[in-house]
Motif scaffolding. Structure first.
Motif, PDB file in Angstrom:
ATOM      1  N   UNK A  31       0.829  -1.217   0.000  1.00  0.00           N
ATOM      2  CA  UNK A  31       0.000   0.000   0.000  1.00  0.00           C
ATOM      3  C   UNK A  31       0.859   1.260   0.000  1.00  0.00           C
ATOM      4  N   UNK A  32       1.794   1.453   0.946  1.00  0.00           N
ATOM      5  CA  UNK A  32       2.621   2.671   0.876  1.00  0.00           C
ATOM      6  C   UNK A  32       3.501   2.720  -0.365  1.00  0.00           C
ATOM      7  N   UNK A  33       3.912   1.576  -0.874  1.00  0.00           N
ATOM      8  CA  UNK A  33       4.736   1.583  -2.090  1.00  0.00           C
ATOM      9  C   UNK A  33       3.922   2.010  -3.307  1.00  0.00           C
ATOM     10  N   UNK A 121       8.144   6.959   0.820  1.00  0.00           N
ATOM     11  CA  UNK A 121       7.068   6.003   1.046  1.00  0.00           C
ATOM     12  C   UNK A 121       7.360   4.673   0.348  1.00  0.00           C
ATOM     13  N   UNK A 122       7.954   4.734  -0.825  1.00  0.00           N
ATOM     14  CA  UNK A 122       8.318   3.494  -1.503  1.00  0.00           C
ATOM     15  C   UNK A 122       9.358   2.724  -0.704  1.00  0.00           C
ATOM     16  N   UNK A 123      10.218   3.456  -0.005  1.00  0.00           N
ATOM     17  CA  UNK A 123      11.199   2.814   0.867  1.00  0.00           C
ATOM     18  C   UNK A 123      10.630   2.532   2.251  1.00  0.00           C
ATOM     19  N   UNK A 183      -1.690  10.223   3.236  1.00  0.00           N
ATOM     20  CA  UNK A 183      -2.219   9.737   4.512  1.00  0.00           C
ATOM     21  C   UNK A 183      -2.961   8.409   4.374  1.00  0.00           C
ATOM     22  N   UNK A 184      -3.147   7.933   3.148  1.00  0.00           N
ATOM     23  CA  UNK A 184      -3.871   6.675   2.938  1.00  0.00           C
ATOM     24  C   UNK A 184      -3.200   5.498   3.649  1.00  0.00           C
ATOM     25  N   UNK A 185      -1.847   5.342   3.601  1.00  0.00           N
ATOM     26  CA  UNK A 185      -1.242   4.217   4.314  1.00  0.00           C
ATOM     27  C   UNK A 185      -1.507   4.218   5.813  1.00  0.00           C
ATOM     28  N   UNK A 186      -1.762   5.383   6.388  1.00  0.00           N
ATOM     29  CA  UNK A 186      -2.029   5.441   7.831  1.00  0.00           C
ATOM     30  C   UNK A 186      -3.430   4.957   8.177  1.00  0.00           C
ATOM     31  N   UNK A 187      -4.287   4.779   7.165  1.00  0.00           N
ATOM     32  CA  UNK A 187      -5.650   4.328   7.412  1.00  0.00           C
ATOM     33  C   UNK A 187      -5.768   2.808   7.472  1.00  0.00           C
ATOM     34  N   UNK A 191      -0.516  -1.414   6.547  1.00  0.00           N
ATOM     35  CA  UNK A 191       0.389  -0.417   5.993  1.00  0.00           C
ATOM     36  C   UNK A 191       1.111   0.344   7.098  1.00  0.00           C
ATOM     37  N   UNK A 192       0.388   0.691   8.174  1.00  0.00           N
ATOM     38  CA  UNK A 192       1.029   1.357   9.310  1.00  0.00           C
ATOM     39  C   UNK A 192       2.109   0.470   9.922  1.00  0.00           C
ATOM     40  N   UNK A 193       1.795  -0.828  10.015  1.00  0.00           N
ATOM     41  CA  UNK A 193       2.763  -1.749  10.590  1.00  0.00           C
ATOM     42  C   UNK A 193       4.030  -1.816   9.740  1.00  0.00           C
ATOM     43  N   UNK A 194       3.878  -1.781   8.422  1.00  0.00           N
ATOM     44  CA  UNK A 194       5.043  -1.813   7.541  1.00  0.00           C
ATOM     45  C   UNK A 194       5.903  -0.565   7.715  1.00  0.00           C
ATOM     46  N   UNK A 195       5.249   0.599   7.847  1.00  0.00           N
ATOM     47  CA  UNK A 195       6.006   1.837   8.047  1.00  0.00           C
ATOM     48  C   UNK A 195       6.687   1.859   9.408  1.00  0.00           C
ATOM     49  N   UNK A 196       5.992   1.370  10.442  1.00  0.00           N
ATOM     50  CA  UNK A 196       6.572   1.390  11.787  1.00  0.00           C
ATOM     51  C   UNK A 196       7.747   0.429  11.900  1.00  0.00           C
TER      52      UNK A 196
END
Length: 218
Positions: A31-33, A121-123, A183-187, A191-196
């Motif tokens: 999703x964030x990518x 975000x891709x990274x 802000x879509x990945x934060x929803x 996706x949030x878990x991948x960023x964290x």
């Protein structure tokens, strides 16, 4: 006098197990990518548009009326009497008001922020959310200022005014889209878990410096 009879049901027994059921969240980096790729494409378009405006500002060659003759011909078919020279004069007035330089700087800056935000975000770097949203906000400011310049100018044709307002409306929609999209990945929990997780890896990879004491015990 006998004590009153009381009935105790099994459901009234306190639960012996207070353990909570925890559902594991699977990271969803796609999703964030995907959002990052869209922001990168939008950033390239914004840089291209801003660069074209800046080239127009720093170009020493005057506008050629023959290049606007097909546009003037199309407007004349709608019943309006307009010449290519009037269209050139209108665009020259916009340039003298700072239309091209203002929009060129804003669109180039917005495109750069969108590129960086999309890359991060891709990274799977959470900082891309803020940078991408900043780029979208700059596009919104660009659209509002563009509409202001057009409202204070004196277009020689109502059809030309309508066309330019439609273009500014499209830029406004793009600005809103690019502001909300980061802000879509934060929803989404995955996706949030991948960023964290990626942020934790970056923090863990930071070098640790140890300092030795200046005195030694005897």
């Amino acid at each position: 006098m006998s004590a009153p009879l009381s009935i105790k049901w099994d459901d009234d027994e306190p639960s012996e197990s207070d353990d909570k059921i925890v559902i594991p969240i699977t990271p969803t980096p796609a999703i964030p990518q995907a959002v990052g790729i869209i922001l990168i494409l939008g950033g390239l378009l914004a840089i291209f548009s801003g660069g074209a405006n800046l080239i127009e500002v720093f170009s020493d060659e005057p506008l050629d009326p023959t290049a606007f003759e097909p546009l003037a011909q199309q407007i004349r078919t709608s019943g309006e009497n307009i010449t290519a020279e009037q269209i050139v004069e209108f665009y020259d007035n916009l340039e003298s008001q700072g239309y091209y330089v203002t929009l060129g700087i804003l669109e180039t800056s917005a495109g750069t922020c969108l590129l960086l935000g999309g890359f991060f975000l891709f990274r799977l770097n959470r900082v891309g959310v803020k940078i991408g949203a900043l780029g979208g906000g700059l596009l919104l400011i660009d659209a509002l200022l563009g509409a202001y310049f057009l409202s204070t100018s004196n277009p020689p044709s109502e059809l030309l005014t309508l066309t330019l307002n439609i273009l500014q409306g499209l830029v406004t929609m793009c600005g809103l889209f690019c502001t909300i999209l980061p802000f879509v990945p934060l929803m989404f929990a995955g996706a949030r878990q991948a960023l964290e997780r990626q942020s934790e890896k970056l923090r863990d990879s930071e070098p640790v410096t140890f300092t030795h004491g200046s005195t030694e015990s005897e």
